[in-house]
Design an enzyme around this catalytic site. Structure first.
Site, short mmCIF file in Angstrom:
data_model
loop_
_atom_site.label_atom_id
_atom_site.label_comp_id
_atom_site.label_asym_id
_atom_site.label_seq_id
_atom_site.Cartn_x
_atom_site.Cartn_y
_atom_site.Cartn_z
N GLY A 6 0.80 -1.22 0.00
CA GLY A 6 0.00 0.00 0.00
C GLY A 6 0.83 1.26 0.00
O GLY A 6 2.03 1.24 -0.23
N LEU B 71 0.59 3.70 -2.23
CA LEU B 71 1.11 3.50 -3.58
C LEU B 71 1.67 4.77 -4.19
O LEU B 71 1.15 5.87 -3.98
CB LEU B 71 -0.01 2.95 -4.47
CG LEU B 71 -0.65 1.66 -3.96
CD1 LEU B 71 -1.73 1.20 -4.94
CD2 LEU B 71 0.38 0.57 -3.73
N HIS C 59 4.68 1.75 -8.11
CA HIS C 59 3.66 0.69 -8.09
C HIS C 59 2.76 0.78 -9.33
O HIS C 59 2.39 -0.22 -9.93
CB HIS C 59 2.74 0.82 -6.86
CG HIS C 59 3.43 0.63 -5.55
ND1 HIS C 59 3.62 1.64 -4.66
CD2 HIS C 59 3.96 -0.49 -4.98
CE1 HIS C 59 4.22 1.18 -3.59
NE2 HIS C 59 4.44 -0.10 -3.75
N GLN D 77 15.16 -8.56 -3.66
CA GLN D 77 13.83 -9.15 -3.49
C GLN D 77 13.34 -9.75 -4.81
O GLN D 77 12.82 -10.87 -4.86
CB GLN D 77 12.85 -8.09 -2.99
CG GLN D 77 11.39 -8.54 -3.05
CD GLN D 77 10.43 -7.54 -2.43
OE1 GLN D 77 10.27 -7.52 -1.22
NE2 GLN D 77 9.80 -6.71 -3.25
N SER E 254 7.51 3.94 -0.74
CA SER E 254 6.50 4.40 0.22
C SER E 254 7.18 5.06 1.42
O SER E 254 6.62 5.94 2.06
CB SER E 254 5.65 3.23 0.68
OG SER E 254 5.10 2.59 -0.44
O1 PAF Z 1 7.90 -5.02 -2.00
C1 PAF Z 1 6.94 -5.05 -1.22
O2 PAF Z 1 6.14 -4.12 -1.12
C2 PAF Z 1 6.78 -6.25 -0.31
O3 PAF Z 1 8.01 -6.76 0.10
C3 PAF Z 1 5.91 -7.36 -0.93
C4 PAF Z 1 6.55 -7.95 -2.19
C5 PAF Z 1 4.53 -6.80 -1.27
C6 PAF Z 1 5.72 -8.51 0.09
O4 PAF Z 1 5.12 -8.07 1.25
#
Ligand code: PAF
Length: 321
Positions: A34, A36, A40, A190, A223
């Site tokens: 969230g 955003l 995003h 990630q 964010s």
């Molecule tokens: O990158 C993110 O916002 C978070 O790490 C994710 C991939 C939504 C997992 O909670």
């Protein structure tokens, strides 16, 4: 503009996805926590181009936070998020109140109560790593770990992070059952870790990494930028300036050695007022630290630095001839 359908239960979310699949539609998915921003939204737009329908999730996942991090103050703006998602073409949003069976299976002692108060969800706050809830024999206890790629870089100062991310992303993949899922390359490690998890566990989802979206001054969108003071927001543009300058020097042959590149970026971020968590020069695919000459390498230069209490990350990747 039609607002997206919002689902709070796993069953309803999954039923929506399965109905779309029965209609022969492909499903794109953008998992988020969230608050955003344009980064995003670029993921949602990319998903709309590649897939017939697009779903997003908004869920602040407690298991990727430790109790000295910002779970309790993580910024929220649900109404605004739904409006932005609608504008970008997202038609379904999964917003579960929790994704974990209750109980403090994470161990330790700490600030769970404070996090619970601030976040308004005692159940989830108990899943913050190091939270002090009593262990419950019925609690969630299954975790997904990508072993080697999840070490180094961000894992050095956030050792719990990738286990939490992989676990929640695999839960979300099982619930939403997307054909393709879109992640921003700002969180480069990630993205690579999730890509590897999906491959290794034969998940039927294509993991797509999308370019970093930046503010006018070069700051990578996040964010967490909302938590910066006005002064720090100006200062922290030193990160992207340092990364771009080092990349340009490496590409034109003025900087040929990994250690020199690392030292140059670290010095520039510190001079700009950042408290460096790490600056690493790594192989862009394996994420192993690079030493020696850069020629012929796929290079990732990744930075994490604190401005005030806000930890920012950024990176550049490039091929050196
Ligand atoms: O990158 C993110 O916002 C978070 O790490 C994710 C991939 C939504 C997992 O909670």
């Amino acid at each position: 503009m039609a607002m997206p359908q919002v689902f709070h239960s796993k069953e309803d979310m999954r039923a929506w996805s399965r109905a779309r699949r029965r209609e022969g539609q492909t499903i794109g998915f953008v998992p988020t926590m969230g608050y955003l921003h344009d980064g995003h939204i670029s993921l949602v737009k990319a998903a709309c181009e590649r897939c017939d329908v697009v779903a997003a999730s908004i869920y602040i996942n407690p298991t990727q936070f430790s109790n000295n991090e910002d779970f309790g103050v993580y910024p929220r703006s649900e109404e605004e998020d739904l409006r932005k998602l609608a504008e970008a073409g997202c038609v379904a949003v999964f917003m579960p109140p929790t994704l974990y069976h209750p109980g403090g299976s994470s161990g330790g002692g700490g600030a769970a109560a404070a996090a619970a108060g601030a976040a308004g969800s005692g159940v989830d706050a108990g899943m913050v790593v190091g939270a002090s809830e009593e262990a419950d024999l019925e609690a969630h206890e299954t975790w997904v770990t990508v072993e080697r790629l999840s070490q180094g870089l961000c894992a050095k100062s956030r050792p719990h992070f990738f286990r939490g991310v992989c676990t929640v992303v695999s839960k979300l993949f099982h619930i939403v059952e997307p054909d393709a899922a879109f992640f921003g390359c700002k969180d480069y490690q990630q993205w690579r870790v999730i890509e590897r998890m999906a491959r290794d566990l034969d998940m039927a989802v294509e993991v797509v990494g999308m370019p970093i979206v930046r503010e006018a001054g070069g700051l990578a969108m996040s964010s967490r930028n909302a938590l910066l003071t006005a002064e720090d927001r100006k200062r922290c543009t030193c990160i992207s300036r340092a990364l771009f300058a080092a990349r340009d020097d490496a590409l034109r042959g003025a900087l040929t050695d990994a250690a020199a590149l690392q030292a140059r970026v670290a010095a520039a971020v510190a001079a700009g007022g950042g408290r460096v968590d790490y600056v690493e020069v790594a192989d862009a695919r394996t994420l192993r630290p690079l030493g020696g000459a850069l020629s012929g390498r796929s290079v990732l230069v990744a930075v994490a630095a604190f401005f005030g209490s806000v930890r920012l990350i950024d990176n550049v990747d490039f091929e050196v001839a």
